[in-house]
Design an enzyme around this catalytic site. Sequence first.
Site, PDB file in Angstrom:
ATOM      1  N   SER A  55     -11.917   0.365  -6.279  1.00 15.23           N
ATOM      2  CA  SER A  55     -12.441  -0.154  -7.157  1.00 15.23           C
ATOM      3  C   SER A  55     -14.023   1.327  -7.790  1.00 15.23           C
ATOM      4  CB  SER A  55     -13.307  -1.663  -7.977  1.00 15.23           C
ATOM      5  OG  SER A  55     -14.161  -0.951  -6.622  1.00 15.23           O
ATOM      6  N   PHE A  62      -8.093  -4.880  -0.705  1.00 12.95           N
ATOM      7  CA  PHE A  62      -7.406  -5.595  -0.214  1.00 12.95           C
ATOM      8  C   PHE A  62      -5.844  -5.216  -0.843  1.00 12.95           C
ATOM      9  CE2 PHE A  62      -8.236  -6.989  -4.408  1.00 12.95           C
ATOM     10  CZ  PHE A  62      -6.746  -8.105  -4.839  1.00 12.95           C
ATOM     11  N   GLU A 111     -11.204  -3.907 -16.460  1.00 18.39           N
ATOM     12  CA  GLU A 111      -9.763  -3.807 -15.655  1.00 18.39           C
ATOM     13  C   GLU A 111      -9.895  -5.319 -14.848  1.00 18.39           C
ATOM     14  OE1 GLU A 111      -9.992  -2.709 -11.572  1.00 18.39           O
ATOM     15  OE2 GLU A 111      -7.740  -1.856 -11.686  1.00 18.39           O
ATOM     16  N   CYS A 146      -3.011  -1.808  -8.806  1.00 18.04           N
ATOM     17  CA  CYS A 146      -4.065  -1.053  -9.353  1.00 18.04           C
ATOM     18  C   CYS A 146      -3.213   0.112 -10.432  1.00 18.04           C
ATOM     19  CB  CYS A 146      -4.368   0.653  -8.566  1.00 18.04           C
ATOM     20  SG  CYS A 146      -2.839   1.681  -7.830  1.00 18.04           S
TER      21      CYS A 146
HETATM   22  P1  NAD Z   1     -13.644  -3.260  -3.655  1.00 19.57           P
HETATM   23  O1  NAD Z   1     -13.428  -1.461  -4.366  1.00 19.57           O
HETATM   24  O2  NAD Z   1     -13.970  -4.278  -3.831  1.00 19.57           O
HETATM   25  O3  NAD Z   1     -12.899  -2.570  -1.843  1.00 19.57           O
HETATM   26  C1  NAD Z   1     -11.804  -1.559  -1.329  1.00 19.57           C
HETATM   27  C2  NAD Z   1     -12.788  -0.766   0.115  1.00 19.57           C
HETATM   28  O4  NAD Z   1     -14.808  -0.523  -0.379  1.00 19.57           O
HETATM   29  C3  NAD Z   1     -13.159  -2.175   0.989  1.00 19.57           C
HETATM   30  O5  NAD Z   1     -12.982  -1.421   1.904  1.00 19.57           O
HETATM   31  C4  NAD Z   1     -14.213  -2.954   0.479  1.00 19.57           C
HETATM   32  O6  NAD Z   1     -14.729  -3.352   2.165  1.00 19.57           O
HETATM   33  C5  NAD Z   1     -15.095  -2.048   0.411  1.00 19.57           C
HETATM   34  N1  NAD Z   1     -16.150  -2.323  -0.481  1.00 19.57           N
HETATM   35  C6  NAD Z   1     -16.752  -3.073  -1.428  1.00 19.57           C
HETATM   36  N2  NAD Z   1     -17.879  -3.336  -1.540  1.00 19.57           N
HETATM   37  C7  NAD Z   1     -19.107  -1.991  -0.935  1.00 19.57           C
HETATM   38  C8  NAD Z   1     -20.175  -1.284  -1.284  1.00 19.57           C
HETATM   39  N3  NAD Z   1     -20.861  -1.904  -2.135  1.00 19.57           N
HETATM   40  N4  NAD Z   1     -20.457  -0.711  -0.401  1.00 19.57           N
HETATM   41  C9  NAD Z   1     -19.555   0.227   0.163  1.00 19.57           C
HETATM   42  N5  NAD Z   1     -18.089  -0.068   0.586  1.00 19.57           N
HETATM   43  C10 NAD Z   1     -17.630  -1.447  -0.418  1.00 19.57           C
HETATM   44  O7  NAD Z   1     -12.320  -2.771  -4.148  1.00 19.57           O
HETATM   45  P2  NAD Z   1     -10.807  -4.473  -4.082  1.00 19.57           P
HETATM   46  O8  NAD Z   1     -11.314  -5.372  -4.835  1.00 19.57           O
HETATM   47  O9  NAD Z   1     -10.326  -4.066  -2.146  1.00 19.57           O
HETATM   48  O10 NAD Z   1      -9.481  -3.309  -4.572  1.00 19.57           O
HETATM   49  C11 NAD Z   1      -9.256  -3.566  -6.127  1.00 19.57           C
HETATM   50  C12 NAD Z   1      -9.058  -2.301  -6.555  1.00 19.57           C
HETATM   51  O11 NAD Z   1      -8.728  -1.149  -5.736  1.00 19.57           O
HETATM   52  C13 NAD Z   1      -9.810  -2.363  -7.991  1.00 19.57           C
HETATM   53  O12 NAD Z   1      -9.772  -2.159  -8.823  1.00 19.57           O
HETATM   54  C14 NAD Z   1      -7.489  -1.314  -8.006  1.00 19.57           C
HETATM   55  O13 NAD Z   1      -7.512  -0.989  -9.556  1.00 19.57           O
HETATM   56  C15 NAD Z   1      -8.742  -0.662  -7.080  1.00 19.57           C
HETATM   57  N6  NAD Z   1      -7.270   0.464  -6.550  1.00 19.57           N
HETATM   58  C16 NAD Z   1      -6.892   1.192  -6.829  1.00 19.57           C
HETATM   59  C17 NAD Z   1      -5.655   2.192  -6.279  1.00 19.57           C
HETATM   60  C18 NAD Z   1      -5.348   3.610  -6.770  1.00 19.57           C
HETATM   61  O14 NAD Z   1      -4.895   4.396  -6.139  1.00 19.57           O
HETATM   62  N7  NAD Z   1      -5.841   4.139  -7.941  1.00 19.57           N
HETATM   63  C19 NAD Z   1      -4.740   1.552  -5.572  1.00 19.57           C
HETATM   64  C20 NAD Z   1      -5.497   0.234  -5.321  1.00 19.57           C
HETATM   65  C21 NAD Z   1      -6.351  -0.123  -5.851  1.00 19.57           C
END
Ligand code: NAD
Length: 498
Positions: free
Chosen positions: A226, A149, A383, A281
Amino acid sequence: MREIGHFIGGKQVAGTSGRVSNVYNPATGEVQATVALASVEELRAAVENAKAAQPKWAATNPQRRARVFFKFVELLNKHMDELAEILSKEHGKTIEDAKGDVIRGLEVCEFVCGIPHLAKGEFTEGAGPAIDMYSIRQPVGIGAGITPFNFPGMIPMWMFAPAIACGNAFILKPSERDPSLPIRLAELMIEAGLPAGILNVVNGDKGAVDAILTDPDIGAVSFVGSTPIARYVYGTAAMNGKRAQCFGGAKNHMIIMPDADLDQAVNALMGAGYGSAGERCMAISVAVPVGEETANRLVEKLTPKIESLRIGPYTDDEADMGPLVTKEAYTRVRGLIDRGIEEGAKLVVDGRDFKLQGYEDGYFVGGCLFDHVTPEMDIYKTEIFGPVLSVVRANNYEEALSLPMKHEYGNGVAIYTRDGDAARDFASRINIGMIGINVPIPVPLAYHSFGGWKASSFGDLNQHGTDSIKFWTKTKTVTARWPSGIKSGAEFVMPTMK
Ligand code: NAD
């Protein structure tokens, strides 16, 4: 109530699964739309569409593919205000920050305008007698991207721009929390000349993700989110024979050496710690001052700045940061702040009770500063993903260096110093992917690549830069011989070039 569907075959289509998720206005807590959550069948329909369109796109010469991106960049610039508004309205970040989000994606689109050059192969003339050898890069076929998001503009473009430029069709599964911008980007790609079916946006949750991971026609999966989900996506994609690059969470440290320009470091920490309410991130969430005196001066200088942060809805042009994205995020961050107090860290600035008149139901958390945090505490290990900065005091450089080295995550790290030798030593020894030297958020530009180490990344190829061209293409190597005496008979010895 506005219903956000999918974008399949070059147009918006309504969801048919009957399942939806609410999309909130984070500043007011109101539901402003619902987003459809795709079924396996809907994902499959998008794949079928992509499959039908991809061969012709792959056969389109690379200059023509590049021209779509030239035009797309023009359209992004033309619609910048509109795009930022769509983004901020669902994410909550300020308009200027939202523009930064779109621009970082736009820069990847600029980079892939060089696709004719980037995807050129390799050729060796005379690799053996009358033998030429060449390697070509061909698209994987259908690629998929699953995005978080916090950067609904930049991260989808990190993925679909190189994938599509390389000749693939693409299925994007954006975050269900702020799904409107990706759909608008897909519309603009069509306006830029992309054939229908090459970029499809399928909204959804775990159901859609699992459908992607098991779909037999999807060859490559890029994930950002995540760490637990990154690990899951990486493993499941690999089990199903797909290549995968999966990027996870972070806990980025900034080391402040006693010789650093402290005012510079403090300003850097303010932007990197509290910009976008800490939902980046590459946010700095741990400050590591070296020596007691540096620590005392740092906390003294940070405190009034954090107390006077301007917090508001995205419609406030003067705001430094907005609310958190959802009620769940708000509750989680508040819980972690309480946990830090229980663990014995000193909450120097307490933003828990921040309230904004007229926005009492918004997900706002004021800036928080913890001092005397130690590596055993949950608030250090986890985090937080909110406007919370932790100060971990180190006695010397080696102790400071060991903190990010031993941390589970390895996305980004920064050092503030005037000492070139310390900076060189730091960059060389640290086990982290992206390093800032007097730069707080060292996000590499589009023509370099983005990626962390340790639990921040699974897979070996990074986002954008030349890595992305490798990720979205397969190598094929041709060995060709055109001798006169080809019918001279079989050879039974392993061929070598002698
Ligand atoms: P999230 O892991 O909750 O969701 C990411 C994606 O995975 C979404 O599209 C979501 O629909 C999907 N998803 C969620 N739960 C799932 C499940 N159980 N099974 C399969 N798919 C699932 O992450 P978020 O809250 O949207 O984003 C924040 C996180 O992203 C933070 O941890 C941040 O550090 C990380 N992030 C990392 C980077 C990087 O480049 N390393 C960049 C941006 C964000």
